[in-house]
Design a protein around this motif. Structure first.
Motif, mmCIF file in Angstrom:
data_model
loop_
_atom_site.group_PDB
_atom_site.id
_atom_site.type_symbol
_atom_site.label_atom_id
_atom_site.label_comp_id
_atom_site.label_asym_id
_atom_site.label_seq_id
_atom_site.Cartn_x
_atom_site.Cartn_y
_atom_site.Cartn_z
ATOM 1 N N THR A 1 5.348 -0.578 -4.434
ATOM 2 C CA THR A 1 5.514 0.598 -3.571
ATOM 3 C C THR A 1 5.472 1.843 -4.443
ATOM 4 O O THR A 1 6.485 2.416 -4.802
ATOM 5 C CB THR A 1 6.863 0.574 -2.842
ATOM 6 O OG1 THR A 1 7.849 0.176 -3.794
ATOM 7 C CG2 THR A 1 6.859 -0.356 -1.688
ATOM 8 N N SER A 2 4.257 2.210 -4.843
ATOM 9 C CA SER A 2 4.072 3.420 -5.636
ATOM 10 C C SER A 2 2.844 4.112 -5.067
ATOM 11 O O SER A 2 2.145 3.562 -4.219
ATOM 12 C CB SER A 2 3.841 3.056 -7.107
ATOM 13 O OG SER A 2 2.677 2.257 -7.223
ATOM 14 N N MET A 3 2.575 5.318 -5.547
ATOM 15 C CA MET A 3 1.382 6.040 -5.117
ATOM 16 C C MET A 3 0.148 5.152 -5.319
ATOM 17 O O MET A 3 -0.684 5.002 -4.429
ATOM 18 C CB MET A 3 1.263 7.308 -5.964
ATOM 19 C CG MET A 3 0.111 8.183 -5.594
ATOM 20 S SD MET A 3 0.618 9.429 -4.435
ATOM 21 C CE MET A 3 1.103 10.730 -5.563
ATOM 22 N N ASP B 1 0.103 2.228 -2.883
ATOM 23 C CA ASP B 1 -0.290 2.648 -1.537
ATOM 24 C C ASP B 1 -1.784 2.884 -1.452
ATOM 25 O O ASP B 1 -2.435 2.508 -0.474
ATOM 26 C CB ASP B 1 0.478 3.930 -1.152
ATOM 27 C CG ASP B 1 1.950 3.630 -0.871
ATOM 28 O OD1 ASP B 1 2.279 2.444 -0.694
ATOM 29 O OD2 ASP B 1 2.751 4.579 -0.848
ATOM 30 N N THR B 2 -2.341 3.530 -2.499
ATOM 31 C CA THR B 2 -3.786 3.784 -2.525
ATOM 32 C C THR B 2 -4.550 2.465 -2.454
ATOM 33 O O THR B 2 -5.506 2.323 -1.684
ATOM 34 C CB THR B 2 -4.179 4.511 -3.838
ATOM 35 O OG1 THR B 2 -3.308 5.627 -4.001
ATOM 36 C CG2 THR B 2 -5.614 4.974 -3.802
ATOM 37 N N ASN C 1 -3.435 -0.443 -1.373
ATOM 38 C CA ASN C 1 -3.212 -1.033 -0.050
ATOM 39 C C ASN C 1 -4.187 -0.468 0.969
ATOM 40 O O ASN C 1 -4.806 -1.194 1.736
ATOM 41 C CB ASN C 1 -1.790 -0.731 0.441
ATOM 42 C CG ASN C 1 -0.794 -1.766 -0.067
ATOM 43 O OD1 ASN C 1 -1.166 -2.911 -0.318
ATOM 44 N ND2 ASN C 1 0.451 -1.360 -0.216
ATOM 45 N N PHE C 2 -4.323 0.854 0.953
ATOM 46 C CA PHE C 2 -5.190 1.542 1.912
ATOM 47 C C PHE C 2 -6.641 1.113 1.725
ATOM 48 O O PHE C 2 -7.349 0.791 2.688
ATOM 49 C CB PHE C 2 -5.039 3.063 1.727
ATOM 50 C CG PHE C 2 -5.811 3.854 2.742
ATOM 51 C CD1 PHE C 2 -5.466 3.808 4.090
ATOM 52 C CD2 PHE C 2 -6.888 4.640 2.353
ATOM 53 C CE1 PHE C 2 -6.183 4.529 5.034
ATOM 54 C CE2 PHE C 2 -7.609 5.376 3.293
ATOM 55 C CZ PHE C 2 -7.260 5.317 4.626
ATOM 56 N N TYR D 1 -7.004 -2.443 2.867
ATOM 57 C CA TYR D 1 -6.880 -2.515 4.326
ATOM 58 C C TYR D 1 -8.216 -2.216 4.991
ATOM 59 O O TYR D 1 -8.656 -2.921 5.890
ATOM 60 C CB TYR D 1 -5.813 -1.524 4.805
ATOM 61 C CG TYR D 1 -5.580 -1.574 6.288
ATOM 62 C CD1 TYR D 1 -4.778 -2.549 6.859
ATOM 63 C CD2 TYR D 1 -6.196 -0.643 7.137
ATOM 64 C CE1 TYR D 1 -4.574 -2.611 8.218
ATOM 65 C CE2 TYR D 1 -5.997 -0.693 8.503
ATOM 66 C CZ TYR D 1 -5.185 -1.681 9.047
ATOM 67 O OH TYR D 1 -4.996 -1.748 10.389
ATOM 68 N N THR E 1 2.493 -7.284 5.066
ATOM 69 C CA THR E 1 2.990 -6.807 3.767
ATOM 70 C C THR E 1 4.419 -7.293 3.598
ATOM 71 O O THR E 1 5.027 -7.794 4.545
ATOM 72 C CB THR E 1 2.880 -5.271 3.667
ATOM 73 O OG1 THR E 1 3.273 -4.877 2.355
ATOM 74 C CG2 THR E 1 3.781 -4.575 4.671
ATOM 75 N N ARG F 1 10.410 -4.504 2.941
ATOM 76 C CA ARG F 1 11.228 -3.796 1.948
ATOM 77 C C ARG F 1 12.571 -3.539 2.592
ATOM 78 O O ARG F 1 12.637 -3.147 3.757
ATOM 79 C CB ARG F 1 10.582 -2.457 1.569
ATOM 80 C CG ARG F 1 9.156 -2.572 1.104
ATOM 81 C CD ARG F 1 9.076 -3.128 -0.293
ATOM 82 N NE ARG F 1 7.681 -3.347 -0.686
ATOM 83 C CZ ARG F 1 7.310 -3.668 -1.910
ATOM 84 N NH1 ARG F 1 8.212 -3.818 -2.862
ATOM 85 N NH2 ARG F 1 6.047 -3.867 -2.202
ATOM 86 N N ARG G 1 14.242 2.600 5.107
ATOM 87 C CA ARG G 1 13.257 1.638 5.613
ATOM 88 C C ARG G 1 13.940 0.460 6.289
ATOM 89 O O ARG G 1 13.477 -0.063 7.295
ATOM 90 C CB ARG G 1 12.424 1.099 4.456
ATOM 91 C CG ARG G 1 11.423 2.086 3.949
ATOM 92 C CD ARG G 1 10.245 1.339 3.396
ATOM 93 N NE ARG G 1 9.401 2.227 2.627
ATOM 94 C CZ ARG G 1 8.274 1.839 2.061
ATOM 95 N NH1 ARG G 1 7.877 0.587 2.168
ATOM 96 N NH2 ARG G 1 7.540 2.682 1.390
#
Lengths: 206, 206
Positions: free
Chosen positions: B146-148, B151-152, B154-155, B158, B170, B173, B191
């Protein structure tokens, strides 16, 4: 830790044998190496391969050097009659960075530690006796760590050196410059007060 | 840091290039190596030298292996229709040690990080698309950090995976098991409460 490859396990074991490196850290280092170019890896491996062949000890003081004598022993303006005995080259570097010491060094390459099986014969002590035999040395500074092993080594060296006519000194231990008294540990503060020194204006202003 | 030998400096630089190893630590490691037997040094160097030649990636999932396929892909009782996408083999090992997952993995070998110059083409992503083309995969679990960068990645994944008929999930958390609520960090606790789940007796007792 169950690694998915026996070879990986082998490399990780090598790295984990280094001081302060656990198996998890070792794996992290090896995974980093795996991502590198083949050429970079070969250079890394080569640097370790030729380590002992390319690095030698100064014939006088045991400091690490590329030549026969180390850069400090070669300096003409160093006082060869004062020898500061240290554990390893990191201590030489630390004292050098103070720019307050102009004598020479003697690097033991370790300290006596029965727990780790390091005895006096594993250290660079006989060379120190050789240096003292010249009878020109005026002072030996014992700058070893303040630990059980450091004290043992100090004691051993003291008995060896006492045979020669030479002043034996050690580093002053005391409260660090800038440390507030109530933060200093008891043993250090205790030594500071027991070994208190005359107040000198020019010194305290420094 | 002024080292007394150029060659020593070179070896120290190599070690200091490893993640989390500064120059002082590197020097400590090299001084430790210097005290070892020549044979031990050669083995250490050799293990790095043959690193890339001896360690390969699993042809299916990218996990590290000595053979063509990794030990997990070779297990007959693993569900090949569930793929858990992770950053590197340490995550595989972490999930395996829970003994709660019986699908397979896909090891990216990193995450997308423009800052470090790592793009999608540097990662093991095309092999993932190949696996999805078989149309037998039912679920892809994105288990990235779970970092920038996480996330990038993951996107990016996806968007790639959405082209296939596959469930994308996913990791949950939330507050760690055993953590007291007032010690949990705000984002995690936030969360946990937003994604709250139905209370199930058999689960909460576990």
């Amino acid at each position: 830790m169950n690694l998915p490859s026996k070879y990986l396990e082998e490399v990780v074991e090598h790295f984990a044998s280094l001081p302060g490196i656990g198996k998890k850290t070792a794996l992290r280092l090896v995974l980093n190496l795996l991502k590198r170019d083949e050429e970079e890896l070969q250079q890394f491996a080569g640097s370790i391969q030729h380590l002992k062949a390319n690095i030698s000890s100064c014939e006088t003081c045991g400091n690490i050097t590329d030549a026969k004598l180390c850069s400090i022993c070669l300096l003409p303006n160093r006082n060869k009659n004062i020898i500061c005995v240290v554990e390893d080259i990191r201590d030489v570097m630390a004292i050098e960075s103070t720019e307050q010491y102009f004598g020479t060094y003697h690097v033991l390459g370790g300290i006596i530690s029965p727990m780790e099986g390091i005895g006096p014969n594993d250290l660079n002590i006989s060379l120190l006796s050789e240096r003292l035999k010249s009878n020109t040395v005026e002072e030996v500074i014992l700058a070893l760590p303040t630990s059980m092993e450091g004290d043992t080594t100090n004691f051993y060296l003291y008995r060896k050196i006492s045979a020669f006519k030479v002043k034996i000194t050690t580093l002053t231990r005391g409260v660090s410059v800038g440390t507030e008294l109530h933060y200093a540990d008891e043993i250090t503060l205790g030594r500071s007060i027991v070994n208190r020194m005359p107040f000198e204006l020019n010194f305290s202003q420094k």
